[in-house]
Structures are given as C-alpha cells and as structure tokens.
Motif scaffolding. Structure first.
Motif, PDB file in Angstrom:
ATOM      1  N   ALA A  45       1.296  -1.042   0.008  1.00  0.00           N
ATOM      2  CA  ALA A  45      -0.039  -0.206   0.096  1.00  0.00           C
ATOM      3  C   ALA A  45       0.896   1.127   0.328  1.00  0.00           C
ATOM      4  CB  ALA A  45      -1.084  -0.168   1.083  1.00  0.00           C
ATOM      5  N   ARG A  46       1.950   0.842   0.732  1.00  0.00           N
ATOM      6  CA  ARG A  46       2.807   2.603   0.808  1.00  0.00           C
ATOM      7  C   ARG A  46       3.183   2.836  -0.743  1.00  0.00           C
ATOM      8  NH1 ARG A  46       6.906   1.584   5.608  1.00  0.00           N
ATOM      9  NH2 ARG A  46       6.600  -0.643   5.549  1.00  0.00           N
ATOM     10  N   ALA A  47       4.036   2.114  -1.784  1.00  0.00           N
ATOM     11  CA  ALA A  47       3.831   2.097  -2.641  1.00  0.00           C
ATOM     12  C   ALA A  47       3.073   2.369  -4.157  1.00  0.00           C
ATOM     13  CB  ALA A  47       5.231   0.641  -3.316  1.00  0.00           C
ATOM     14  N   ASP A  48       2.071   2.363  -3.158  1.00  0.00           N
ATOM     15  CA  ASP A  48       0.321   2.211  -4.330  1.00  0.00           C
ATOM     16  C   ASP A  48       0.241   3.982  -5.106  1.00  0.00           C
ATOM     17  OD1 ASP A  48      -1.567   1.161  -5.511  1.00  0.00           O
ATOM     18  OD2 ASP A  48      -3.137   2.754  -4.327  1.00  0.00           O
ATOM     19  N   GLY A  49       0.841   4.180  -4.921  1.00  0.00           N
ATOM     20  CA  GLY A  49       0.604   5.958  -5.310  1.00  0.00           C
ATOM     21  C   GLY A  49      -0.711   6.270  -4.891  1.00  0.00           C
ATOM     22  N   GLY A  50      -1.563   5.710  -3.770  1.00  0.00           N
ATOM     23  CA  GLY A  50      -3.041   6.708  -3.465  1.00  0.00           C
ATOM     24  C   GLY A  50      -2.444   7.878  -2.531  1.00  0.00           C
ATOM     25  N   PRO A  51      -3.950   8.648  -2.858  1.00  0.00           N
ATOM     26  CA  PRO A  51      -3.934   9.707  -1.857  1.00  0.00           C
ATOM     27  C   PRO A  51      -3.082   9.989  -0.578  1.00  0.00           C
ATOM     28  CG  PRO A  51      -5.994   8.720  -1.784  1.00  0.00           C
ATOM     29  CD  PRO A  51      -5.540   7.798  -2.843  1.00  0.00           C
ATOM     30  N   HIS A  52      -2.445   8.913  -0.162  1.00  0.00           N
ATOM     31  CA  HIS A  52      -1.635   9.136   1.318  1.00  0.00           C
ATOM     32  C   HIS A  52      -0.460   9.232   0.091  1.00  0.00           C
ATOM     33  CE1 HIS A  52      -4.835   8.653   3.945  1.00  0.00           C
ATOM     34  NE2 HIS A  52      -5.098   7.558   3.137  1.00  0.00           N
ATOM     35  N   GLN A  53       0.155   9.027  -0.478  1.00  0.00           N
ATOM     36  CA  GLN A  53       1.633   8.682  -1.617  1.00  0.00           C
ATOM     37  C   GLN A  53       1.274  10.599  -1.420  1.00  0.00           C
ATOM     38  OE1 GLN A  53       0.352   5.852  -1.600  1.00  0.00           O
ATOM     39  NE2 GLN A  53       0.294   5.223   0.203  1.00  0.00           N
ATOM     40  N   THR A  54       1.532  11.246  -1.243  1.00  0.00           N
ATOM     41  CA  THR A  54       1.502  13.043  -2.030  1.00  0.00           C
ATOM     42  C   THR A  54       3.287  13.390  -1.993  1.00  0.00           C
ATOM     43  OG1 THR A  54       1.810  13.673   0.317  1.00  0.00           O
ATOM     44  CG2 THR A  54      -0.968  13.765  -0.945  1.00  0.00           C
ATOM     45  N   ILE A  55       3.557  13.843  -3.511  1.00  0.00           N
ATOM     46  CA  ILE A  55       4.569  14.732  -3.996  1.00  0.00           C
ATOM     47  C   ILE A  55       4.592  15.825  -3.638  1.00  0.00           C
ATOM     48  CG2 ILE A  55       6.525  13.986  -5.225  1.00  0.00           C
ATOM     49  CD1 ILE A  55       4.821  11.583  -6.567  1.00  0.00           C
ATOM     50  N   ALA A  56       4.555  16.086  -2.839  1.00  0.00           N
ATOM     51  CA  ALA A  56       5.213  18.307  -2.985  1.00  0.00           C
ATOM     52  C   ALA A  56       5.239  18.625  -3.384  1.00  0.00           C
ATOM     53  CB  ALA A  56       5.854  18.269  -1.714  1.00  0.00           C
ATOM     54  N   ASN A  57       5.247  19.664  -4.264  1.00  0.00           N
ATOM     55  CA  ASN A  57       5.601  20.468  -5.711  1.00  0.00           C
ATOM     56  C   ASN A  57       7.329  20.116  -5.245  1.00  0.00           C
ATOM     57  OD1 ASN A  57       5.980  21.527  -7.998  1.00  0.00           O
ATOM     58  ND2 ASN A  57       6.742  23.102  -7.533  1.00  0.00           N
ATOM     59  N   GLY A  58       8.503  20.087  -6.220  1.00  0.00           N
ATOM     60  CA  GLY A  58       9.864  20.178  -6.292  1.00  0.00           C
ATOM     61  C   GLY A  58       9.879  18.697  -4.392  1.00  0.00           C
ATOM     62  N   ASN A  59       9.510  18.203  -4.453  1.00  0.00           N
ATOM     63  CA  ASN A  59      10.188  16.522  -4.584  1.00  0.00           C
ATOM     64  C   ASN A  59       9.722  15.736  -4.979  1.00  0.00           C
ATOM     65  OD1 ASN A  59      10.013  18.249  -2.187  1.00  0.00           O
ATOM     66  ND2 ASN A  59       8.939  16.977  -0.622  1.00  0.00           N
ATOM     67  N   THR A  60       9.887  14.645  -4.736  1.00  0.00           N
ATOM     68  CA  THR A  60      10.978  13.189  -5.630  1.00  0.00           C
ATOM     69  C   THR A  60      10.424  11.749  -4.301  1.00  0.00           C
ATOM     70  OG1 THR A  60      12.331  14.159  -6.802  1.00  0.00           O
ATOM     71  CG2 THR A  60      11.864  11.162  -6.812  1.00  0.00           C
ATOM     72  N   TRP A  61       9.250  11.012  -4.973  1.00  0.00           N
ATOM     73  CA  TRP A  61       8.881   9.930  -3.891  1.00  0.00           C
ATOM     74  C   TRP A  61       9.492   8.976  -4.583  1.00  0.00           C
ATOM     75  CZ3 TRP A  61       4.306   6.631  -6.169  1.00  0.00           C
ATOM     76  CH2 TRP A  61       4.424   5.985  -5.020  1.00  0.00           C
ATOM     77  N   SER A  62       9.889   7.519  -3.903  1.00  0.00           N
ATOM     78  CA  SER A  62      11.007   6.770  -4.183  1.00  0.00           C
ATOM     79  C   SER A  62      10.594   5.561  -4.643  1.00  0.00           C
ATOM     80  CB  SER A  62      12.146   6.499  -5.259  1.00  0.00           C
ATOM     81  OG  SER A  62      12.762   8.261  -5.761  1.00  0.00           O
ATOM     82  N   PRO A  63       8.803   4.900  -4.460  1.00  0.00           N
ATOM     83  CA  PRO A  63       8.848   3.443  -4.533  1.00  0.00           C
ATOM     84  C   PRO A  63       9.665   2.563  -5.597  1.00  0.00           C
ATOM     85  CG  PRO A  63       7.430   4.465  -6.164  1.00  0.00           C
ATOM     86  CD  PRO A  63       7.736   5.193  -6.107  1.00  0.00           C
ATOM     87  N   GLN A  64      10.101   1.707  -4.378  1.00  0.00           N
ATOM     88  CA  GLN A  64      10.104   0.129  -4.371  1.00  0.00           C
ATOM     89  C   GLN A  64       9.243  -0.524  -4.861  1.00  0.00           C
ATOM     90  OE1 GLN A  64      14.242  -0.096  -4.281  1.00  0.00           O
ATOM     91  NE2 GLN A  64      14.387  -2.385  -4.086  1.00  0.00           N
ATOM     92  N   PHE A  65       9.122  -1.916  -6.284  1.00  0.00           N
ATOM     93  CA  PHE A  65       8.238  -3.296  -5.523  1.00  0.00           C
ATOM     94  C   PHE A  65       8.187  -4.146  -6.492  1.00  0.00           C
ATOM     95  CE2 PHE A  65       6.409   0.351  -8.174  1.00  0.00           C
ATOM     96  CZ  PHE A  65       5.346  -0.509  -9.224  1.00  0.00           C
TER      97      PHE A  65
END
Ligand SMILES: [Cu+2]
Length: 507
Positions: free
Chosen positions: A124-144
């Motif tokens: 779920a933490r890699a799902d990119g749903g509404p809880h995995q927000t990425i603020a402008n200017g940030n990077t999110w790097s899920p691995q699965f």
C-alpha cells in the motif's frame, strides 16, 4: 448486426433510448460552441515512448518527471497542459513479471500530486494513492516487485480531491507488463507496429485552445465530458497499418465518458485481454463498452486492405430493472443529449499499407483461468454507491452513506483470505468501480455470469443504474495496518466528490 456485450442487465437494452437519441440528434464532434474555430486536421497517431529504464543492482529504475507543458493539439492554438517527461501524458513503462522496479517520481507541476499504479498488486505504501503525496519540488521513489500477469496497466494522479483536474490536464501514462507465457502464444507484439496502445480521452476546449474543466452546470454531477476526442494526445488520428493483424490495447483514460467501440463497417474483432491480463479464450464480437479506468486488448483483421475507422458512440443509459431517472427511455435520451451525454467520435482512421505482414492465427486458448469460486470466501462485504441529492444541486457522493474521509479506515481485510464484495448501484447513473491492490474476478452481474469478455482479471467494473455486481477478491499477500488502499468510482468527478473508501490489509 451488432452484438453488444451483455454487460450489466438492462444497461444496453436501450431501444427506446436510442430512438430518442435520433429524435434529439447526436451532436457531431467538433461542432460545439466550445471548440469553434479550432483546426484539428488529421494527423498520424502519436505512439507514447516506451521506456525500459536502467537496471541498477538488479532493480529496474525509471525516472519520471511530472511537469507543466504546452501542447499543440490544434494547428492554430496552443494548450497549457501537464505531462510526465513531456508536455502531455507520459511514457509507457515496460516491466517484466517477477522483477523489482523502482520509480523515481519528481513533481514539478506547481502543486501537490501523486502517481498511482492502476491495476498493480503492490504494498500500500508504494501504491501512489492519496496518502503518498509528492509536494511540488519533491521526489518519491517507491520500489516493488512486479507480481502481475502480462497486461497493459496505467498510472495517473490520485490527488484527493484534485484527481479529476490533474488527470484531465494530462497526468497519466501506460505500463506494459510482459511475461514468458504471453510473449509465446503468437499475439502481435511489436510495439508501435502491430501492437498499438490507444489512450482515449475526451476533452472540452475554449475557443483559444485552452482546456475547459467543469465549465458547464452538469459537469459536477455527470462528470466532466468533452466534445473532442484525444487519442494518445492526438486529435483526428490516422494509423498506417503494416500488418494484417492489428492488436489494439485500449485504455479509457477519460474522466467520465463511457465509450461503445465498433468499426465503421461493422467488422468483427477478437478480444484477447481485459484489465489484468489475457482472457481464458479469445472472444469474437462487433462492439464493446469501455468505462473509465478499464482496458481491453483486441485484434482486428485488415486482410481485405480496406480503410476502416474505429468509432465510438455513447452507450444508451437504460436502467437495470427499469429504475432511475436517466434510464427512462425518451426522457433519458433527451436528458442525456442535453447534458452532453451523447456524442459520436471517430477514434482512429486505420489505413492498411501495401506489403503488409500476413495475419497471425490466434490461439484457441489464451490462459488457464478457473472460473471464480466463492466457496472459500471468509466474508461478504456490501458497498452501496450514493449520490446524495446531487440532482437537486447539493449533497455528497458516498459509499455506504459516507463520503471519503482520509482519516477513516472503512474496511479491514485479513491477508491470506478471499472475500466476496457486492457492489450495488441504486443511483441513476452508471459508475465504474475500481479496487486497488488486487485483480478481481466477476462472479455475477445482476445474478448472471459475466460475458466472456469480462471473465478474466479485472480491476474496474461498470455498474449500471440499479445494478448489482458480485466480485471475488483474493488478498494473497502484502499487509500493512497503517497504509490503506482505495476503492472508488472511477468517474473522477464522482471520486473527487467523495465516492471513495479505504481498506487496509492486516496480518
Ligand atoms: Cu460514479
């Protein structure tokens, strides 16, 4: 004779509705007051770039940048859009079943966003749903790990409550998962040549070429519908075919429009796959319905060498069991026309080239897939879709009487179990229901088994007014009590307005 997919009872039994459409008259694409003066001359179909990423320490790594851009949909106007690694939409990501992938998602669109991997089974933490927000200017790097059958999936913004506007402006792209089996059964498979993705998105434009969103009164209740069709971001596309067997992998990436697809000369085609993979057997048909979020994999034969156009009409909104305001024959047809419900589109002009590759012989069986058996399900959950009193201009979209609340977990599922989920739609509109985490199977629709084209793996199912669908879900692995998955209507305006809930999978 067009044999329609026996989808949700009554949904297609719209003889009266269709007659009333003729009375009212379908509005031809491109003639609305919104897009007057915009020249969209026929152009070659854009094919999204296919990225293979780079392999680092055994992990396949993709870099995605969500960005602002200017698109040239029309010859005489520019359009401000959003895209991923480009000005509109994003690249296709190629993954192999069983491998581990990491996706570095940078957000530079000027507002908070997310990127959800629609249809993929992952933590779920890699799902990119509404809880995995990425603020402008940030990077999110899920691995699965890629735990899928071969199929076409997609990614898109899932930013509560701005999924609708962000996807509408262009934040979406495709994912192709390949596996050993699907590559060896003889289906056309050369990307961009005989294996073509089609992302269908209706859009409404202002006279200056700008995207118009929620500019009409009915958009909030009905969902946002446009009067022009973009296919992979191309207006009026044509495709020069160099093979007699053309495989089309079609995503309905629209916010709310449901398409009924058929070829201009009525020729049949073969459906080989649905949302989550190959069907058990190929299914021949003349017409198919595709709701927002759904994908189909079809093969059409061009051996006769004739030009043919893939076209779309809007399915008649007949209600199941005679219920629902929109379903009432003449009245439904007129209201539908007034509300922009009905429009016919040319989707793709297919021009067979000389010296084509010869047609392939499709296998008789595609995938071993037992019929869904609910015998081992440990519990049944019921989900009732609601629209409040939206018709009267107020109220909220809901599921089981409650609009989406980010701080409330609605359902808790035990990992390693199977469940039956019953989705009921007492409202007057159809709703495409999407569940994160798992590919499910349809047990029955209004008490009847699904049509063969819906007998495979699905993550989105269209539920007609008055309809009731039973699904079998298997929660084999991945548990996390703190991170929920979503289930929701994939009409993005309904989703943004609250027709969504959350579930966790726990050990
Ligand atoms: Cu809905």
């Amino acid at each position: 004779m067009i044999s329609r997919r026996a989808l949700v009872g009554g949904f297609l039994a719209g003889g009266v509705g269709m007659a009333s459409a003729a009375v009212v008259g379908n509005q031809p694409a491109g003639r609305s007051i919104f897009s007057q003066g915009l020249n969209g001359e026929p152009g070659p179909l854009a094919i999204p770039d296919m990225l293979s990423g780079t392999v680092e320490d055994g992990v396949r790594v993709f870099d995605l940048n969500m960005q602002k851009g200017i698109s040239h949909f029309f010859d005489n106007a520019d359009t401000r859009t959003l895209g991923i690694n480009g000005s509109y939409l994003g690249p296709a990501l190629k993954m192999r079943a069983g491998e581990t992938v990491r996706i570095n998602v940078s957000n530079n669109i000027g507002e908070t966003s997310t990127l959800h991997w629609h249809g993929l089974h992952l933590p779920a933490r890699a799902d990119g749903g509404p809880h995995q927000t990425i603020a402008n200017g940030n990077t999110w790097s899920p691995q699965f790990e890629v735990r899928q059958n071969a199929a076409m999936f997609w990614y898109h913004s899932h930013m509560v409550p701005r999924t609708g506007p962000q996807v509408y402006q262009g934040l979406a792209g495709l994912i192709f998962v390949e596996d050993e089996h699907s590559g060896n059964i003889g289906l056309p498979g050369e990307y961009g040549v005989d294996d073509i993705p089609l992302v269908l998105q209706d859009r409404r434009f202002g006279r200056d070429g700008s995207l118009e969103y929620m500019s009409a009164m009915q958009d909030r209740m009905m969902g946002m519908k446009g009067d022009r069709l973009l296919v992979n971001g191309t207006i009026n596309p044509y495709f020069v075919a160099r093979s007699d067997s053309l495989r089309l992998r079609i995503l309905n990436g629209s916010n709310s429009r449901i398409y009924q697809l058929a070829f201009s000369d009525g020729r049949s085609f073969v459906q080989t796959g649905s949302d989550g993979g190959l069907l058990p057997v190929p299914v021949r048909m003349n017409s198919i319905i595709l709701a927002p979020g759904e994908r189909i994999d079809i093969v059409v034969d061009l051996s006769d060498g004739r030009h043919v156009t893939l076209q779309s009409t809007t399915p008649s909104l007949g209600a199941a069991g005679g219920g629902g305001m929109m379903g009432g024959g003449m009245m439904g047809g007129i209201m539908g026309a007034l509300m922009g419900e009905r429009a016919d589109f040319d989707v793709l002009d297919i021009r067979p080239d000389a010296g084509r590759r010869r047609a392939v012989v499709l296998p008789e069986r595609l995938l071993n897939l037992a019929a869904p058996d609910p015998a081992n399900a440990v519990r049944t959950r019921r989900f009732v879709l609601g629209m409040g009193m939206m018709m009267m201009g107020g109220g909220e979209m809901s599921i089981n009487g409650r609009p989406m609340d980010m701080s409330r977990i609605d359902e808790v599922v035990r990992v390693g179990t199977e469940e039956v989920w019953v989705i009921e739609n007492p409202t007057m509109l159809p709703h495409p229901f999407h569940i994160h985490d798992v590919q499910f199977r349809i047990i029955d629709i209004n008490g009847r088994p699904p049509a063969p084209g819906e007998a495979g793996l699905k993550d989105t199912v269209l539920i007609a007014p008055g309809g009731r669908v039973r699904l079998l879900l298997s929660f084999k692995d991945y548990s996390d009590p703190d991170s929920p998955y979503m289930y929701h209507c994939h009409n993005l305006e309904h989703e943004d307005a609250g027709m969504m809930g959350q579930f966790t999978v726990v050990s």
